[in-house]
Design a protein around this motif. Structure first.
Motif, PDB file in Angstrom:
ATOM      1  N   GLU A   1      -7.471  -0.745   8.196  1.00 57.96           N
ATOM      2  CA  GLU A   1      -8.918  -0.574   8.130  1.00 57.96           C
ATOM      3  C   GLU A   1      -9.386  -0.618   6.663  1.00 57.96           C
ATOM      4  O   GLU A   1     -10.408  -1.225   6.323  1.00 57.96           O
ATOM      5  N   CYS A   2      -8.612   0.027   5.835  1.00 61.32           N
ATOM      6  CA  CYS A   2      -8.928   0.101   4.412  1.00 61.32           C
ATOM      7  C   CYS A   2      -8.890  -1.298   3.782  1.00 61.32           C
ATOM      8  O   CYS A   2      -9.714  -1.644   2.935  1.00 61.32           O
TER       9      CYS A   2
ATOM     10  N   LYS B   1     -15.288   7.175  -1.720  1.00 60.57           N
ATOM     11  CA  LYS B   1     -15.219   7.227  -0.258  1.00 60.57           C
ATOM     12  C   LYS B   1     -13.876   6.668   0.241  1.00 60.57           C
ATOM     13  O   LYS B   1     -13.233   7.247   1.112  1.00 60.57           O
ATOM     14  N   ILE B   2     -13.466   5.552  -0.347  1.00 59.64           N
ATOM     15  CA  ILE B   2     -12.175   4.960   0.028  1.00 59.64           C
ATOM     16  C   ILE B   2     -11.059   5.964  -0.231  1.00 59.64           C
ATOM     17  O   ILE B   2     -10.181   6.197   0.598  1.00 59.64           O
ATOM     18  N   ARG B   3     -11.125   6.582  -1.378  1.00 58.38           N
ATOM     19  CA  ARG B   3     -10.124   7.562  -1.773  1.00 58.38           C
ATOM     20  C   ARG B   3     -10.058   8.702  -0.746  1.00 58.38           C
ATOM     21  O   ARG B   3      -8.965   9.060  -0.270  1.00 58.38           O
ATOM     22  N   GLU B   4     -11.221   9.234  -0.432  1.00 57.89           N
ATOM     23  CA  GLU B   4     -11.265  10.328   0.551  1.00 57.89           C
ATOM     24  C   GLU B   4     -10.740   9.892   1.912  1.00 57.89           C
ATOM     25  O   GLU B   4      -9.951  10.593   2.541  1.00 57.89           O
TER      26      GLU B   4
ATOM     27  N   THR C   1       0.838  -1.208   0.000  1.00 58.45           N
ATOM     28  CA  THR C   1       0.000   0.000   0.000  1.00 58.45           C
ATOM     29  C   THR C   1       0.871   1.255   0.000  1.00 58.45           C
ATOM     30  O   THR C   1       2.098   1.164  -0.051  1.00 58.45           O
ATOM     31  N   GLY C   2       0.204   2.388   0.071  1.00 58.69           N
ATOM     32  CA  GLY C   2       0.930   3.658   0.135  1.00 58.69           C
ATOM     33  C   GLY C   2       0.954   4.203   1.561  1.00 58.69           C
ATOM     34  O   GLY C   2       0.917   5.420   1.761  1.00 58.69           O
ATOM     35  N   GLY C   3       0.979   3.307   2.513  1.00 54.25           N
ATOM     36  CA  GLY C   3       0.958   3.726   3.919  1.00 54.25           C
ATOM     37  C   GLY C   3       2.237   4.454   4.330  1.00 54.25           C
ATOM     38  O   GLY C   3       3.307   4.220   3.770  1.00 54.25           O
TER      39      GLY C   3
END
Lengths: 363, 363
Positions: free
Chosen positions: A329-330, A315-318, A278-280
């Motif tokens: 969570e994502c 919504k995920i993006r936001e 991910t981009g975490g």
């Protein structure tokens, strides 16, 4: 000379700009996107085309066109394949003549013996593939298995070989391998033969492929021109590159950790999604503050391809960019809809086993 | 490295000794000749073999074996082809399972467009070829047309492509041409597929070929070994080189003056035989005194292949060597039996036209 793109490899090709320029691909135009009601167009997952105008005009005038695609039966289908199948289903919904090739001979002749040692093995994969196709909504009449085709198809596959020079073949693929030549001849035949008078007859055809498959497309169009049958040049639309779940990979059957297979257990799929790159940010604190680096997130890319509801995707993006959701969570969100899909899909798979066996073995 | 022999060319190869040595061909043994009652064995027209022992033992023990040969439908059959067909008929008379391939797809993909521009053209030749086969004594059940075969045959032709490396192919044939690769795949399939359980099942097979076709034979045997089907290695016997009617030529469809075709008019065949290159001396006087130079006489070679009665053949030889007959008289003898054959054969051809069309077009 243009660099040959190897459609057999599974490396990430990071920059396709040269393909557009060198090989004359057209960017997929906005005017078509607006009228094609599917997330692949809305989200610019379809990025390019050759001769799509012809197909669009058939759709608008409600005239039939050939919807032809196929996947080599070299293993189980994964979500990468599912995208291609969904595009196929979209054109089916628009009134096409539908032909999905379950490519068992192709798979056997083009893959190493270490992977597919016998035609029997390819046919076992074909059964699993047909289970998926039926479960995703294709009808029996939409599907053909290469090894079950009639004589004219094979005759045509051999026939068209006369229209390809050795130099062309080698320039396009970077190799001359007899097994892969066979696989290619069948692929050209898959796309072109439905235009023969013995089948659907001359009409535009559409095939959705990955950008790295464009050499096939170009050569297929070249062959169409050279054959003595006055065929319509086949049209193609191109998927954006679909990454694997790991950094720098492509979804690949030969690297199971890069892809979620349609017959993966819920447990395995959860594990794979949990491990997705991910981009975490380095710390939760930073992420709350800066939001995730969504442009490199493979999990978000997966959602972009596979989450049907565009509002949910926004919504995920936001939630990512605002720092509201951390990656764990994502991921849970995606795990939930993927698990639900897999559970239902696999029930259907089981129901379709017997039918799939009959179709693969021609009994 | 061994010099590649080009089975596609039509040049005379004057010396095959290196083939015997380099490629392990066996000279055809006397012990078999004595027991095989046909002029081709008696007259040493069959000169070599690979694994003929297996076939001989099946003949002696009255067990079946596969009799498989074929000719590309690239034109009309001539007397050169007739010899191959007669050998096929001989094995048929010995209780074989008989399969003669009328190779229309092969002909189309391997020949230049200037010669065979469409598959339709190859099928027209196929009709003429089947007329000849039926008229020479083959039954409908002995003949198959490539384009009329069942799916398993084509599947197998593609399947075996995986067992041939590019390097092997190029070393054997000296080229990599996709149309010719297709033709070759079908030829290997022609010979090997009858051993599959779906057809006759595993057993020895015999194919008579020209010595210049040995590269095919070697590669076919190599493929048989590599396939996952436990096939019997196919056996081959080899014809002596058959000259054309002109000096230094091979009988060739592409040079009509070198061969008598089975559908040539009596007039044309007379003309060709009259123009045949002989071993005649500069003057009649010399010839009466020295006799003809029979070793270079193409007309005598023609008789050796085609005149059935061995006593008559000896008489010709004596009449030539003793100076009793001059070349003109000797040619008249051949013109007479050839004209008689052609007349009868062409009546049969006409009677077989309708049946041949049905067989070629599968109606």
């Amino acid at each position: 000379m243009a660099e040959a793109i190897d459609p057999w490899g599974s490396k990430t090709v990071s920059d396709y700009a040269h393909v557009f320029k060198e090989f004359g691909l057209q960017e997929f135009p906005e005017k078509f996107r607006e009228k094609l009601n599917h997330r692949f167009f809305e989200r610019k997952i379809i990025i390019a085309h050759r001769d799509f105008e012809k197909i669009f005009s058939r759709i608008e005038s409600k005239k039939p066109f050939i919807n032809i695609t196929g996947i080599a039966s070299s293993g189980n289908y994964h979500f990468g394949h599912k995208a291609g199948i969904e595009l196929f289903l979209f054109f089916k919904s628009l009134g096409a003549k539908n032909h999905f090739s379950v490519s068992d001979i192709d798979a056997y002749t083009s893959r190493d013996d270490s992977k597919i040692p016998t035609l029997k093995k390819a046919k076992e994969h074909a059964v699993s593939n047909i289970q998926d196709l039926l479960s995703l909504g294709l009808e029996e009449k939409d599907i053909f298995v290469q090894s079950g085709k009639e004589t004219r198809y094979y005759e045509f596959a051999f026939e068209l070989s006369k229209k390809i020079t050795r130099n062309t073949f080698e320039a396009v693929y970077g190799h001359i391998d007899l097994g892969k030549i066979s696989a290619n001849l069948l692929q050209y035949a898959d796309i072109l033969h439905f235009q023969l008078e013995e089948f659907d007859g001359k009409m535009p055809s559409i095939t959705g492929i990955g950008l790295d498959q464009d050499p096939h497309a170009r050569l297929t169009r070249d062959i169409a021109k050279r054959l003595p049958y006055n065929l319509e040049m086949p049209s193609f639309i191109y998927f954006e590159h679909q990454s694997g779940l790991m950094e720098g990979t492509k979804m690949s059957s030969s690297q199971p950790e890069t892809a979620i297979f349609l017959n993966d257990s819920i447990k395995d799929s959860k594990k794979k999604l949990s491990n997705t790159f991910t981009g975490g940010r380095p710390t939760a604190e930073e992420q709350r503050k800066l939001g995730g680096n969504i442009s490199i997130c493979k999990k978000f890319e997966f959602d972009k391809f596979h989450l049907k509801d565009s509002k949910e995707l926004s919504k995920i993006r936001e939630n990512c960019l605002s720092g509201k959701w951390l990656c764990g969570e994502c991921k849970l969100y995606t795990i939930e809809y993927v698990s639900k899909f897999l559970e239902e899909h696999q029930k259907k798979r089981a129901d379709n086993l017997e039918k799939a066996e009959k179709m693969a073995y021609g009994k």
